[in-house]
Design an enzyme around this catalytic site. Structure first.
Site, mmCIF file in Angstrom:
data_model
loop_
_atom_site.group_PDB
_atom_site.id
_atom_site.type_symbol
_atom_site.label_atom_id
_atom_site.label_comp_id
_atom_site.label_asym_id
_atom_site.label_seq_id
_atom_site.Cartn_x
_atom_site.Cartn_y
_atom_site.Cartn_z
ATOM 1 N NE ARG A 144 -11.195 -1.984 24.317
ATOM 2 C CZ ARG A 144 -12.020 -2.693 23.591
ATOM 3 N NH1 ARG A 144 -12.396 -3.920 23.988
ATOM 4 N NH2 ARG A 144 -12.509 -2.253 22.450
ATOM 5 N NE ARG B 284 -10.553 5.701 26.914
ATOM 6 C CZ ARG B 284 -10.528 4.747 25.976
ATOM 7 N NH1 ARG B 284 -11.050 3.571 26.216
ATOM 8 N NH2 ARG B 284 -9.977 4.974 24.797
ATOM 9 C CD GLN C 191 -7.877 -1.085 20.975
ATOM 10 O OE1 GLN C 191 -7.034 -1.081 20.074
ATOM 11 N NE2 GLN C 191 -8.216 0.019 21.607
ATOM 12 C CG ASP D 33 -15.711 4.551 20.819
ATOM 13 O OD1 ASP D 33 -15.341 3.952 19.797
ATOM 14 O OD2 ASP D 33 -15.439 4.175 21.975
ATOM 15 C CG ASN E 223 -15.378 2.500 15.962
ATOM 16 O OD1 ASN E 223 -15.676 2.244 17.128
ATOM 17 N ND2 ASN E 223 -14.901 1.570 15.155
ATOM 18 C CE LYS E 224 -9.642 2.522 19.652
ATOM 19 N NZ LYS E 224 -9.124 3.539 20.629
HETATM 20 O O1 MRU Z 1 -10.187 2.852 22.991
HETATM 21 P P1 MRU Z 1 -11.216 1.759 23.073
HETATM 22 O O2 MRU Z 1 -10.634 0.393 22.973
HETATM 23 O O3 MRU Z 1 -12.140 1.939 24.249
HETATM 24 O O4 MRU Z 1 -12.081 1.989 21.767
HETATM 25 C C1 MRU Z 1 -13.089 1.083 21.477
HETATM 26 C C2 MRU Z 1 -13.637 1.240 20.122
HETATM 27 O O5 MRU Z 1 -13.360 2.170 19.410
HETATM 28 C C3 MRU Z 1 -14.654 0.246 19.723
HETATM 29 O O6 MRU Z 1 -14.565 -0.051 18.385
HETATM 30 C C4 MRU Z 1 -16.008 0.886 20.070
HETATM 31 O O7 MRU Z 1 -16.017 1.261 21.424
HETATM 32 C C5 MRU Z 1 -17.113 0.051 19.931
HETATM 33 S S1 MRU Z 1 -17.279 -0.932 21.330
HETATM 34 C C6 MRU Z 1 -18.660 -1.872 21.173
#
Ligand code: MRU
Length: 356
Positions: free
Chosen positions: A45, A88, A197, A238, A248-249
């Site tokens: 991920r 995704r 994460q 993202d 972002n997350k």
């Molecule tokens: O759902 P994920 O774990 O793929 O989401 C990742 C994130 O939101 C990260 O903060 C983002 O991808 C930056 S990765 C360099």
């Protein structure tokens, strides 16, 4: 460097990020279907990492194809690309990598190359995407490290580290580079509910590198800022819309608003492959809604009562007005983002002969 993803002969090997930090287990993908499943189920991920994985998965699919003739191969290739694109929806790096693979396949097909030559061409492109990602992280690190003063206490959210990229990391790359330059940096890692994460992956990476790391739950970020214990925030991304709004997350938006309230600089670190000039603003970014079980359960233990509704949007959008700067491999972009983002992307397009 951390082994996020690697190609070994005709197998794509990934560390299983669902099992870290308890177990360091490697998943070996032998088909593009297995790579797509690994992306969907979060074995791998992080926006740049899933772009790299998709590229390797597509190359693997063409290498393993038993299609009779290039016309049939082209049909199969398109299906593999569609399968990767359906894994995704939010991280634009995935679609960016697929587009690069499509362009390269198209060039080879137009030149009348054999299936073997096309497979070689795609392997080379996947390797290029992989290597460029590591190089971008290193460059982001070099640019971003300068803005962190010696002794900074830095908050990060989710994992934008080596595990989320082909290596070194975007936000964590900046922190790593600052530490490598001799600065004392203390990192606060938000736990990052529900997939954890931050608690599991960011803390694992940083502790492994001997970097001073404190894990907090999201709800602790505000009081720590108010108490003057955070000097800067740096997170990954993202997808960055043309006006600078950044997906972002989930939880990032809250951190950005808190940072604004407390006059703390809030930085994004992301490669140019995360910038989506085709999406005008953040509200247009598709937000993935993930399995309710990620919220209702912790492992096999149920946390919520039967009958309670659950929401699980995996990302949120931070309006550009809360973003102090965007660290890219081209340097730190500043507002107005509509101009600085377009100029940075145009610069890359010119260098590589592509149109912006
Ligand atoms: O759902 P994920 O774990 O793929 O989401 C990742 C994130 O939101 C990260 O903060 C983002 O991808 C930056 S990765 C360099």
């Amino acid at each position: 460097m951390l082994p996020t993803i690697d190609r070994q002969e005709d197998v794509i090997v990934m560390v299983d990020q669902r099992k870290l930090p308890g177990q360091e287990v490697y998943v070996r993908c032998r088909t593009p279907q297995e790579v797509a499943k690994a992306i969907r189920t979060m074995v791998i991920r992080g926006a740049p990492a899933i772009g790299v994985a998709a590229a390797w998965g597509i190359a693997l699919g063409v290498r393993r194809s038993t299609a009779k003739g290039t016309r049939q191969l082209a049909v199969e290739f398109q299906k593999i690309c569609d399968m990767m694109a359906a894994t995704r929806p939010t991280a634009v790096n995935l679609f960016w990598a697929i587009d690069r693979m499509k362009r390269v396949f198209g060039e080879g097909a137009q030149a009348g190359e054999s299936a073997e030559e096309l497979a070689n061409r795609l392997d080379r492109e996947a390797q290029k995407i992989h290597d460029e990602d590591v190089a971008s992280c290193r460059a982001m690190g070099a640019h971003g490290a300068e803005m962190l003063a010696d002794g900074s206490r830095v908050l990060t959210h989710c994992n934008a580290g080596a595990l989320a990229t082909a290596g070194y990391g975007s936000a964590l790359g900046v922190i790593r580079a600052a530490v490598e330059s001799g600065k004392k940096i203390a990192v606060f890692a938000d736990e990052t509910r529900p997939f954890l994460q931050g608690a599991r992956l960011t803390a694992w990476e940083l502790v492994r590198d001997g970097i001073n790391t404190t894990v907090i739950t999201e709800s602790m970020a505000g009081p720590l800022m108010r108490a003057g214990e955070i000097d800067a925030v740096i997170v990954g991304a993202d997808r960055i819309a043309a006006n600078g709004d950044t997906a972002n997350k989930i939880g990032t938006y809250t951190v950005a608003v808190l940072a604004h309230e407390h006059n703390i600089p809030f930085y994004i670190a992301a490669p140019l492959s995360t910038i989506d000039l085709g999406t005008a603003e953040g509200d247009k970014i598709p937000i993935e809604e993930r399995d309710q079980r990620e919220v209702s359960h912790l492992g096999s233990a149920r946390l919520t009562p039967e009958g309670a509704k659950i929401r699980n949007p995996a990302f949120d959008v931070t309006p550009h007005r809360y973003i102090t700067g965007i660290v890219t491999e081209r340097g730190i972009l500043r507002p107005p983002y509509a101009e600085s983002l377009a100029a940075a992307v145009r610069g890359v397009a010119q260098d590589s002969g592509l149109k912006a």
